[in-house]
Scaffold this motif. Structure first.
Motif, short mmCIF file in Angstrom:
data_model
loop_
_atom_site.label_atom_id
_atom_site.label_comp_id
_atom_site.label_asym_id
_atom_site.label_seq_id
_atom_site.Cartn_x
_atom_site.Cartn_y
_atom_site.Cartn_z
N GLU A 30 0.90 -1.26 0.10
CA GLU A 30 0.11 -0.04 -0.03
C GLU A 30 0.88 1.37 0.13
OE1 GLU A 30 -3.28 2.26 2.85
OE2 GLU A 30 -3.20 -0.15 2.84
N ALA A 31 2.07 1.24 0.93
CA ALA A 31 2.77 2.41 0.78
C ALA A 31 3.31 2.67 -0.53
CB ALA A 31 4.00 2.18 1.85
N VAL A 32 3.76 1.51 -1.26
CA VAL A 32 4.41 1.65 -2.46
C VAL A 32 3.51 2.43 -3.52
CG1 VAL A 32 5.37 0.48 -4.44
CG2 VAL A 32 6.03 -0.05 -2.17
N VAL A 33 2.30 1.84 -3.53
CA VAL A 33 1.20 2.19 -4.51
C VAL A 33 0.91 3.55 -4.22
CG1 VAL A 33 -1.15 1.87 -5.17
CG2 VAL A 33 0.36 -0.06 -4.78
N ARG A 34 0.97 3.99 -2.91
CA ARG A 34 0.52 5.61 -2.63
C ARG A 34 1.55 6.09 -3.01
NH1 ARG A 34 -4.00 6.24 0.35
NH2 ARG A 34 -4.63 4.48 1.47
N ASP A 35 2.86 5.96 -3.00
CA ASP A 35 4.15 6.59 -3.29
C ASP A 35 4.07 7.03 -4.91
OD1 ASP A 35 6.52 8.01 -2.74
OD2 ASP A 35 7.30 6.41 -4.00
N TYR A 36 3.70 5.96 -5.56
CA TYR A 36 3.57 6.11 -6.85
C TYR A 36 2.50 6.80 -7.32
CZ TYR A 36 3.37 4.41 -11.78
OH TYR A 36 3.44 4.23 -13.20
N ILE A 37 1.46 6.81 -6.93
CA ILE A 37 0.39 7.93 -7.11
C ILE A 37 0.85 9.26 -6.93
CG2 ILE A 37 -1.84 8.69 -6.49
CD1 ILE A 37 -2.55 5.56 -6.08
N ALA A 38 1.38 9.37 -5.81
CA ALA A 38 1.83 10.72 -5.38
C ALA A 38 2.78 11.50 -6.17
CB ALA A 38 2.28 10.81 -3.88
N ARG A 39 3.74 10.53 -6.50
CA ARG A 39 4.80 10.96 -7.52
C ARG A 39 4.29 11.21 -8.94
NH1 ARG A 39 9.59 6.83 -8.24
NH2 ARG A 39 9.87 7.51 -6.14
N GLY A 40 3.37 10.57 -9.47
CA GLY A 40 2.62 11.01 -10.72
C GLY A 40 1.93 12.42 -10.55
N HIS A 41 1.22 12.57 -9.42
CA HIS A 41 0.66 13.86 -9.41
C HIS A 41 1.62 14.79 -9.11
CE1 HIS A 41 -3.15 12.39 -8.66
NE2 HIS A 41 -2.96 11.38 -7.74
N ARG A 42 2.89 14.92 -8.31
CA ARG A 42 3.72 15.90 -8.35
C ARG A 42 4.20 16.09 -9.85
NH1 ARG A 42 5.45 12.93 -3.69
NH2 ARG A 42 7.13 11.94 -5.19
N THR A 43 4.48 15.16 -10.72
CA THR A 43 4.91 15.15 -11.96
C THR A 43 3.96 15.91 -12.89
OG1 THR A 43 6.02 13.09 -11.95
CG2 THR A 43 5.85 13.91 -14.03
N GLU A 44 2.74 15.47 -12.67
CA GLU A 44 1.62 16.32 -13.52
C GLU A 44 1.59 17.72 -13.08
OE1 GLU A 44 -2.12 14.48 -12.43
OE2 GLU A 44 -1.65 12.58 -13.81
N ALA A 45 1.80 18.22 -11.87
CA ALA A 45 1.75 19.69 -11.25
C ALA A 45 2.94 20.28 -12.03
CB ALA A 45 1.91 19.51 -9.91
N ARG A 46 4.03 19.78 -11.97
CA ARG A 46 5.18 20.44 -12.53
C ARG A 46 5.24 20.56 -14.07
NH1 ARG A 46 8.57 16.74 -9.28
NH2 ARG A 46 8.96 15.53 -11.01
N THR A 47 4.66 19.70 -14.68
CA THR A 47 4.51 19.86 -16.03
C THR A 47 3.35 20.79 -16.39
OG1 THR A 47 3.39 17.66 -16.36
CG2 THR A 47 5.43 17.52 -16.66
N GLU A 48 2.28 20.72 -15.72
CA GLU A 48 1.30 21.60 -15.96
C GLU A 48 1.90 22.93 -15.57
OE1 GLU A 48 -2.95 22.95 -13.71
OE2 GLU A 48 -2.31 20.88 -13.87
N LEU A 49 2.79 23.50 -14.88
CA LEU A 49 3.27 24.81 -14.55
C LEU A 49 3.87 25.16 -15.77
CD1 LEU A 49 3.99 24.57 -10.81
CD2 LEU A 49 2.09 25.85 -11.78
N LYS A 50 4.94 24.31 -16.06
CA LYS A 50 5.73 24.42 -17.41
C LYS A 50 4.94 24.67 -18.53
CE LYS A 50 9.74 22.55 -19.67
NZ LYS A 50 10.64 21.66 -19.90
#
Length: 66
Positions: A30-50
């Motif tokens: 569960e920790a691995v899956v949650r981390d993977y999802i959070a990382r995806g959201h952070r990446t989306e946020a960074r690329t959206e700002l760019k």
């Protein structure tokens, strides 16, 4: 929340447990899956700002060249 049951290779789960420092297989995965999802959201946020910054540059009227 709905639950899903899956089968995983025991060695894989043990390695995840060791790396995550978690004693429960369920908690480790569960920790691995949650981390993977959070990382995806952070990446989306960074690329959206760019992308927004690039759109703003494209929207500005450009001076005539030549």
């Amino acid at each position: 929340m709905a639950k899903v049951s899956i089968s995983l290779d025991a060695e894989l789960v043990v390695e995840v447990m060791v790396l995550a420092g978690v004693g429960s297989p369920q908690d480790a995965i569960e920790a691995v899956v949650r981390d993977y999802i959070a990382r995806g959201h952070r990446t989306e946020a960074r690329t959206e700002l760019k992308d927004e910054a690039l759109r703003e540059l494209d929207a500005k009227p450009q001076e005539p060249q030549g």
